[in-house]
Design an enzyme around this catalytic site. Structure first.
Site, PDB file in Angstrom:
ATOM      1  N   GLN A  23      36.713  33.273  34.076  1.00  0.00           N
ATOM      2  CA  GLN A  23      36.414  31.872  33.798  1.00  0.00           C
ATOM      3  C   GLN A  23      36.158  31.093  35.087  1.00  0.00           C
ATOM      4  O   GLN A  23      35.233  30.302  35.174  1.00  0.00           O
ATOM      5  CB  GLN A  23      37.572  31.238  33.030  1.00  0.00           C
ATOM      6  CG  GLN A  23      37.280  29.801  32.597  1.00  0.00           C
ATOM      7  CD  GLN A  23      38.395  29.210  31.762  1.00  0.00           C
ATOM      8  OE1 GLN A  23      39.410  29.828  31.569  1.00  0.00           O
ATOM      9  NE2 GLN A  23      38.180  28.001  31.262  1.00  0.00           N
ATOM     10  N   ALA A  25      36.423  32.754  38.391  1.00  0.00           N
ATOM     11  CA  ALA A  25      36.372  33.666  39.522  1.00  0.00           C
ATOM     12  C   ALA A  25      35.251  34.671  39.340  1.00  0.00           C
ATOM     13  O   ALA A  25      34.927  35.063  38.222  1.00  0.00           O
ATOM     14  CB  ALA A  25      37.705  34.395  39.690  1.00  0.00           C
ATOM     15  N   VAL A  27      33.926  38.411  41.214  1.00  0.00           N
ATOM     16  CA  VAL A  27      34.265  39.467  42.166  1.00  0.00           C
ATOM     17  C   VAL A  27      32.976  40.166  42.572  1.00  0.00           C
ATOM     18  O   VAL A  27      32.192  40.603  41.723  1.00  0.00           O
ATOM     19  CB  VAL A  27      35.257  40.476  41.559  1.00  0.00           C
ATOM     20  CG1 VAL A  27      35.606  41.551  42.586  1.00  0.00           C
ATOM     21  CG2 VAL A  27      36.513  39.763  41.084  1.00  0.00           C
ATOM     22  N   LYS A  42      36.847  38.344  45.997  1.00  0.00           N
ATOM     23  CA  LYS A  42      37.098  37.571  44.787  1.00  0.00           C
ATOM     24  C   LYS A  42      36.939  36.092  45.118  1.00  0.00           C
ATOM     25  O   LYS A  42      37.723  35.529  45.873  1.00  0.00           O
ATOM     26  CB  LYS A  42      38.512  37.847  44.263  1.00  0.00           C
ATOM     27  CG  LYS A  42      38.857  37.108  42.969  1.00  0.00           C
ATOM     28  CD  LYS A  42      40.255  37.487  42.478  1.00  0.00           C
ATOM     29  CE  LYS A  42      40.612  36.758  41.190  1.00  0.00           C
ATOM     30  NZ  LYS A  42      41.963  37.128  40.705  1.00  0.00           N
ATOM     31  N   ASP A 139      50.201  39.902  32.856  1.00  0.00           N
ATOM     32  CA  ASP A 139      48.861  40.111  32.297  1.00  0.00           C
ATOM     33  C   ASP A 139      48.496  41.600  32.348  1.00  0.00           C
ATOM     34  O   ASP A 139      47.364  41.965  32.668  1.00  0.00           O
ATOM     35  CB  ASP A 139      47.821  39.284  33.065  1.00  0.00           C
ATOM     36  CG  ASP A 139      46.532  39.104  32.257  1.00  0.00           C
ATOM     37  OD1 ASP A 139      46.571  39.304  31.023  1.00  0.00           O
ATOM     38  OD2 ASP A 139      45.497  38.770  32.856  1.00  0.00           O
TER      39      ASP A 139
END
EC number: 2.7.11.1
Length: 1442
Positions: A23, A25, A27, A42, A139
């Protein structure tokens, strides 16, 4: 706030393809230019304001970075570096290129449980490491379990994405709702306290999916999934688990437990039989069972396509709803559109926020009939959100898809407004090119220029004005953009608006111009800008206030100076008739009153009530303001409208002090006299101080008498007879007749100092504590400091004298007897207007002469504190003036030509050595004066007189001229001294009161502070200042320095009780100084650290300077102490290995006595003192403090029981902190460092003892070693045993040597580095190249001084560089040393190796803390105590109960 690297990441890395996005970020793959290594970058978009919902908050980013910095494990992703720019924080991470674990497993044809557990063990290993650091991931899911490289036989798993990770503080409850619904634990769903257990639930879900290919709690909707989780609604369906072992199901069952306390921990999981079989049967069962690969492959495929299918399905439904909209009822249409538009709008906004142009293009391509101009639920169309985000490609796409360029939100703002608010210059150019309306007003009347000014975007303001935007538009409050800039303090914006020609005098609804707004809020730079661009300085608001009124009311001093400097009308009256002076006098702001009066304001203007400024000040009882107004000539007889004078108003309000002052000023003649007394005269300061230092017998008194002699008197002056060396200790035997290298005068300083070399020697091995320097004491009476000489100076002899041919002086002769040295720090170097003469005898060998001079100069240097900011080259603004005088030239037959001066062959080498050591700290005269101190009429004395007269003239010319009041005080002082009785001490406040009450009521406190400083300079009084003694005036310095201290510390005083231990009763003190108030006297002596009062023992007083005994045990007995731990440190000077200034050890003993008296309320602590040491016993721990190595070090040794390591750490740390505090306050210019003693040799009572220096620790750290080699014992000793008695709890919280943060470097260390690196180096090896090596090239241009005319007192660029560099968390001492070596500056690197601390406790368990060094070196008691307080395995006794 943590500061990350500010350099451009593109300068160091080449950025490649995108690897993934979220959302907020993205990479991308990147390659480090310097090494060629590949990493993952990142890019995390920062949240611009706290209220914004776009981007990640600073707190969350810093938390993720902090956790990533802390972790290092093979199964966890590694952080390499962190950069930051205006919009993003960029994390340079380890490149994990093997893809997701589940994708890798889905490619396999078959997979046994045994093979599956191998991967699961790696996951558990990584989680075990995180949990050991109290870090919860929160997470864990298949997408965050990656492979480092899938093309190796045994791929390594990496746990990634720590965006939700938290450090769990078990003392604070933590709740949150976050994570992926399929994998979150019930406590998250139910908003209950969270901990490490949440990760274990996620591992259970992952294992379930891995074995079956099914998700245990997945429902058709998000709400159904969460409900299943909360109810723990799952089972092992036969279709999915027919080949699954019982152990595997048991493993999952123990993890998917609703109660976190009953859930398996990570330790339990690793020991579970399925992971770690207990027998062969369990291992075979696991090998025979298989993963349901058919279902697992379907799960992997389903996961990949799930999001795409949902999007397509929703888009199809949306298209159908649009087609059938006209056939639906209104209510039905609204409901459906609300629901479906919410989804699409959310997708569009997410794409815009993520700068996901391809994603938005794909979405809009699937929604051919979608109206992109419709707003979200907040009334904002997508085009405006895109304008706020600043992505031009996104704007082009939206316009292409039908967005109107002039679309507005519900507040009336358009795209130009949104882009201006967020400062997007290129976006504004694009919008202007596409004809977006420029000066559209929103519902509050604001234009884009208003909002750009309010948010401080000067570049946007300039651009909008260049487009033709009107800078004078007013909003509904009638404020212009310039009002906005003035209110918020944006100088660059105000300047830009002024330069485009805006109207600077427009008033808002309150009648305020921008100048009034800026003045009230204190923005003097904006006020300056407005004044330069024609602002009306006298424009008033609705109340008649001009800018000066508002600035005075808000006490904005800089604004007041600016307005007055530009000619603001100082006597402007508001609607009540008040001038700015009225306002200042009512509020009582003396500095503002002074500024207004200096601007020639009218003092006697009356307001509408007939009151002048003096009336208001008197009515409010503001004495300082009343005094100043009267001094400036205000009319004290002026009447108000009701006929009252200022005195009447003060009496009515019971301000007696103000009324009394005004009563004394009724007659103009009196006031004129008082005013005249405060004005400077033509008279120069009549006298300065001349201070003489030297060892006993050096000829100080004789020199003073010779300098006082006139020409005629010198013919008749008889030389004082020289006593036989066999009958007097004042004149020791000739060095040629005694030991050739022994000086009795140096023995007076420290026993055993005859062996002190002027050059630094190794401190690796030292004599035993019962031998060496202490062997000189056969009996107390043999100590030379106990000898008696009627002719010797007592303490500090003070006399006012006229030195013939030189001028008037207050002569301060400091005794050479060491017993008096403990009081010299208050008087020796407290006046830069003094001349300091160092006297030494040529009878001593050259080495001893040099040692004596170095000793006294080191003493003076150590007394001068560091000045901040540090000047270029570490120079001092007002170094002490020093003159070196060598006496006894006649006795030593120094050659002298007829009518000429003595020619000493060693003067050049001595002066060179002195300049090398003290040239930056003291102003030492270029000539060594060699003379016969008794020959008052000789040419040598005449040359010295001429030199003193020259210095005196220079100093006096720089002093303030005398005032009549100062002269009046000098004539009044004798009567005050007589009235003051037994004690001649007075506070500055009392002095101010007495002068105002008796001599001049108009003298302010500032006036009298200056006069007191002038009296101090003349020697009439002495101002005593320290951390414990502040603003105390000694009215008669002779009373304390000669009479009291001379009697109290003199060896001739009658013997008192416990005299051999320096312990007195109050009655003993009273007998020694019968004419003094002993209670008040002891208070000042206690504050001066001359004595320590023991209130717990009645009225006993410790005076260590008077201790005579040296028979106490100075080391521990050679006994069997198998269960004892030992440790210790030696505190030594860093730069030159010279004896500590005498008297400092007496002060250390005083402070230790005071500390023990505070600790021993219950009688459990004890202290024993002797001449050069003390011994402390404190509940199971013992401590020795010793003056060792001929006075060159203070040693602290501690021993205690093996079970009491913490107590030993606390005791050692507390005593070291006490000593270092004494050093820092008494000798602020002396840099010290701690060396560590061999604990093994202390335990074995082995002598000499090995001493480990900082460079030993640094060398070992460089070699990755954690121990030091004791070359004497032939064994190694660990860092922890050397530094903290082997206490793991303390050592684990410490930083060592190279890892200590560079901000802990003391000011003295930084000043030395400034001296080494500030001056330009011919090879460029100075601070400029160091700044480049440290990655701070901007500092070079900012602080380059090559083009400036004078460098005398410019700030030090090295100091500024270190301040900037040490603000970064990764800046350690080790890095600085390595950078200095790379630079080729081994001198600076070697100095740091000598001066840096070895051991420091970190208060913050996560690593960095707010660094602030309060001592020269070492750790603080508070830091170790904080470590102890966090230990929950034992209840440790506080220090005061030890």
């Amino acid at each position: 706030m943590t500061v990350f690297r500010q350099e451009n990441v593109d300068d160091y890395y080449d950025t490649g393809e995108e690897l993934g996005s979220g959302q907020f970020a993205v990479v991308k793959k990147c390659r480090e230019k310097s090494t060629g290594l590949q990493y993952a970058a990142k890019f995390i978009k920062k949240r611009r304001t706290k209220s914004s919902r776009r981007g990640v908050s600073r707190e969350d980013i810093e938390r993720e970075v902090s956790i990533l910095k802390e972790i290092r494990h093979p199964n966890v992703i590694t952080l390499h570096e962190v950069y930051e720019n205006k919009t993003d924080v960029i994390l340079i991470l380890e490149l994990v290129a093997g893809g997701e674990l589940f994708d890798f497993l889905a490619e396999k044809e078959s997979l046994t449980e045994e093979e599956a557990t191998e991967f699961l063990k790696q996951i558990l290993s990584g989680v075990y490491y995180l949990h050991s650091l109290q870090i919860a991931h929160f997470d864990l899911k298949p997408e965050n379990i990656m492979l480092l490289d899938r093309n190796v036989p045994k791929p390594r798993i990496k746990i990634i994405d720590f965006g939700l990770a938290h450090k769990i503080d078990f003392g604070n409850e933590f709740k949150n709702i976050f994570g992926t619904p399929e994998f979150v634990a019930p406590e998250i769903v139910n908003y209950e306290p969270l901990g490490l257990e949440a990760d274990m639930w996620s591992i259970g879900v992952i294992t379930y999916i891995l074995l079956s290919g099914a998700s245990p709690f997945l429902g058709d909707t998000k709400q159904e999934t969460l409900a299943n989780v909360s109810a723990v609604n799952y089972d092992f369906e036969e279709e999915f688990f027919r080949n699954t072992s019982t152990l595997a199901k048991d493993f999952i069952r123990r993890l998917l437990v609703k109660d976190p306390k009953k859930r398996m921990t990570i330790q339990d999981s690793l020991q579970h039989p399925w992971i770690k079989p207990k027998d062969t049967q369990q291992a075979l069962s696991r090998k025979a069972s298989a993963v349901n690969m058919e279902k697992f492959k379907k799960f992997a495929a389903r996961k990949k396509w799930k999001q795409s299918v949902r999007l397509i399905s929703l888009c199809q439904r949306l298209s159908r709803s649009f087609l059938s909209r006209s056939n639906m009822s209104v209510a039905r249409s609204d409901d459906t559109l609300d629901e479906e538009d919410s989804f699409v709008m959310k997708a569009i906004i997410h794409a815009i926020n993520d700068d996901n142009v391809p994603g938005l293009q794909h979405l809009l391509g699937s929604l051919s009939s979608y109206d992109v101009n419709q707003p979200n639920k907040h009334g904002t169309p997508p085009l405006l959100i895109a304008a706020g985000c600043g992505n031009i490609q996104m704007l082009q796409l939206l316009i292409k898809r039908g967005s109107r360029i002039d679309v507005q939100d519900k507040g009336g703002s358009n795209a130009i407004y949104w882009a201006s608010r967020h400062g997007h210059v290129d976006t504004l150019k694009f919008l202007n090119e596409n004809k977006c309306p420029l000066d559209v007003k929103d519902k509050s009347g604001e234009t884009a220029l208003h909002v750009a000014a309010r948010y401080g975007h000067a570049d946007v303001v300039q651009l909008l004005c260049s487009f033709g935007s009107n800078p004078d538009f007013q909003d509904k409050e009638e404020e212009t953009p310039l009002h906005c800039a003035a209110w918020h303090g944006y100088y660059s914006v105000a300047k830009a608006l002024c330069e485009v020609g805006c109207n600077v005098n427009i008033k808002n609804r309150e009648g305020e111009t921008p100048l009034l707004t800026a003045s009230a809020r204190g923005y003097h730079d904006i006020v300056e800008c407005l004044a330069e661009h024609g602002a009306d300085l006298n424009a008033s608001d609705k109340d008649g206030h001009i800018a000066l009124h508002l600035a005075v009311r808000r006490c904005q001093m800089e604004v007041i100076k600016t307005l007055l400097g530009h000619g603001s009308f100082v006597d402007f009256q508001d609607r009540h008739g008040n001038t700015p002076l009225h306002v200042a006098c009512k509020d009582g702001s003396a500095p503002i009153v002074v500024a207004l009066c200096e601007a020639s304001c009218n003092l006697d203007i009356s307001n509408k009530y007939g009151r002048t400024p003096l009336h208001l000040a008197a009515n409010n009882g503001i004495l300082d303001v009343v005094r100043y107004l009267c001094l400036m000539g205000a009319n004290v007889e002026a009447l108000t409208s009701d006929g009252k004078t200022a005195e009447d108003l003060a009496k009515a309000e019971q301000h007696e002090h103000v009324a009394g002052l005004l009563a004394r000023l009724r007659k103009d003649t009196h006031r004129g006299l008082f005013i005249q007394q405060l004005r400077p005269t033509q008279n120069l300061q009549p006298r300065i101080k001349l201070k003489l230092f030297g060892h006993s017998g050096s000829g100080k008194s004789t020199l003073v008498e010779s300098l006082k002699c006139g020409l005629l008197r010198s013919f008749f002056r008889r030389r004082r007879p020289r006593l036989s060396s066999t009958n007097s200790t004042r004149f020791p035997p000739s060095p040629l007749a005694a030991k050739p290298t022994v000086s009795v005068s140096i023995n007076n300083l420290y026993p055993g100092c005859e062996n002190v070399s002027v050059r630094s020697r190794s401190m690796m091995f030292e004599p035993g504590l019962t031998k060496g320097m202490l062997e000189v004491f056969v009996a107390p009476s043999h100590h030379l400091h106990c000898s008696t000489d009627d002719q010797s100076t007592k303490a500090i002899d003070i006399q006012n004298a006229y030195l013939n041919g030189v001028g008037d002086f207050s002569v301060w002769e400091f005794s050479g007897n060491p017993v008096y040295f403990c009081c010299y720090d208050y008087f020796a170097a407290n006046d830069p207007t003094s001349i300091h003469i160092i006297v030494f005898s040529l009878e001593e060998p050259y080495e001893i002469q040099l040692n004596q001079v170095i000793f006294w100069l080191s003493f003076l240097k150590s007394l001068v504190p560091v000045e901040e900011p540090i000047a270029f080259g570490g120079k001092l603004k007002n170094p002490l003036r020093v003159v070196l005088v060598a006496t006894h030239a006649d006795i030593m037959n120094i050659p002298r030509p007829a009518g000429g001066e003595f020619g000493y062959d060693k003067d050049t080498s001595l002066l060179k050595e002195i300049r090398n050591r003290f040239g930056n700290d003291l102003h030492v005269s270029n000539k060594l004066f060699v003379l016969d101190a008794g020959a008052s009429g000789s040419k040598d004395i005449k040359v010295l007189r001429n030199h003193l007269q020259e210095i005196r003239s220079q100093i006096v010319s720089g002093c303030s001229p005398m005032t009549h009041l100062c002269e009046k005080i000098i004539s009044t002082l004798p009567s005050w001294r007589k009235l003051n009785g037994p004690n001649q001490l007075m506070s500055l406040q009392q002095f101010v009161y007495d002068v105002q009450d008796q001599l001049n009521p108009l003298a302010s406190e500032d006036d009298l502070r200056r006069i007191a400083q002038q009296l101090h300079s003349t020697g009439e009084i002495n101002i005593m200042q320290s951390e414990t003694v502040q603003d105390v005036l000694l009215l008669d310095p002779r009373w304390l320095c000669t009479n009291v201290l001379g009697k109290l510390l003199s060896v001739e005083t009658p013997r008192a009780l416990h005299h051999y231990r320096g312990r007195y009763t109050m009655e003993d003190i009273q007998r020694l100084v019968p004419d003094s108030d002993v209670e008040e006297l002891l208070q000042i002596l206690d504050a001066m650290d001359i004595c320590a009062r023991d209130l717990s023992s009645g009225t006993m007083v410790d005076i260590p300077a008077l201790i005579k005994t040296d028979s106490l045990q100075r080391s521990w007995a050679d006994e069997e102490d198998e269960v004892m731990v030992y440790g210790g440190v030696r505190i030594v000077p860093v730069e030159h290995l010279t004896p500590f200034p005498c008297g400092i050890f007496h002060k250390v003993q005083v402070n230790l006595c005071r500390w023990i008296h505070q600790q021993s309320a219950e009688g459990d602590a004890d202290i024993r003192l002797w001449v050069s040491g003390c011994r402390i016993a404190n509940r199971g721990a013992e401590l020795l403090v010793l003056l060792v190595n001929h006075g060159q070090g203070i040693e602290v040794q501690v021993r205690g029981l093996e079970t009491e390591k913490i107590k030993c750490c606390l005791l050692l740390d507390s005593v070291c902190s006490t000593i270092e505090t004494v050093m820092a306050t008494t000798l602020p210019g002396l840099l010290t460092v701690k060396h560590y003693l061999s604990p093994q040799q202390l335990r074995e009572h082995h002598e000499p003892v090995m001493v480990y220096q900082p460079r030993d620790f640094f060398r070992a750290q460089t070699l990755k070693e954690s121990s030091l080699t004791n070359t004497m014992g032939g064994y190694k000793e660990s860092f922890s045993s050397i530094t903290c008695f082997g206490c793991h709890d303390v050592y684990s919280q410490a930083s060592l040597g190279m890892d200590i943060h560079a901000s802990d470097l003391s000011l003295l260390t930084r000043r030395k580095l400034s001296r080494l690196l500030d001056p330009p180096d011919p090879m460029g090896k100075d601070w400029c190249l160091l700044a480049m090596n440290l990655g701070l090239p901007d500092m070079v241009a900012k602080h380059n001084v090559n083009n400036r005319a004078s460098r005398d007192f410019l700030p030090s660029p090295v100091h500024a560089l270190l301040q900037e560099w040490t603000s970064y968390p990764e800046s350690t001492v080790g890095i600085l040393i390595s950078k200095l070596r790379e630079l080729g500056r081994r001198d600076a690197a070697d100095f740091l190796l000598k001066a840096s601390s070895v051991f420091k406790i970190n208060l913050d368990g996560n690593g960095q803390e707010a660094y602030a060094s309060s001592c020269n070196s070492g750790t603080s008691y508070n830091s170790i105590s904080s470590v102890v307080s966090r230990r929950d395995s034992h209840a440790w006794t506080p220090l005061y109960d030890l």
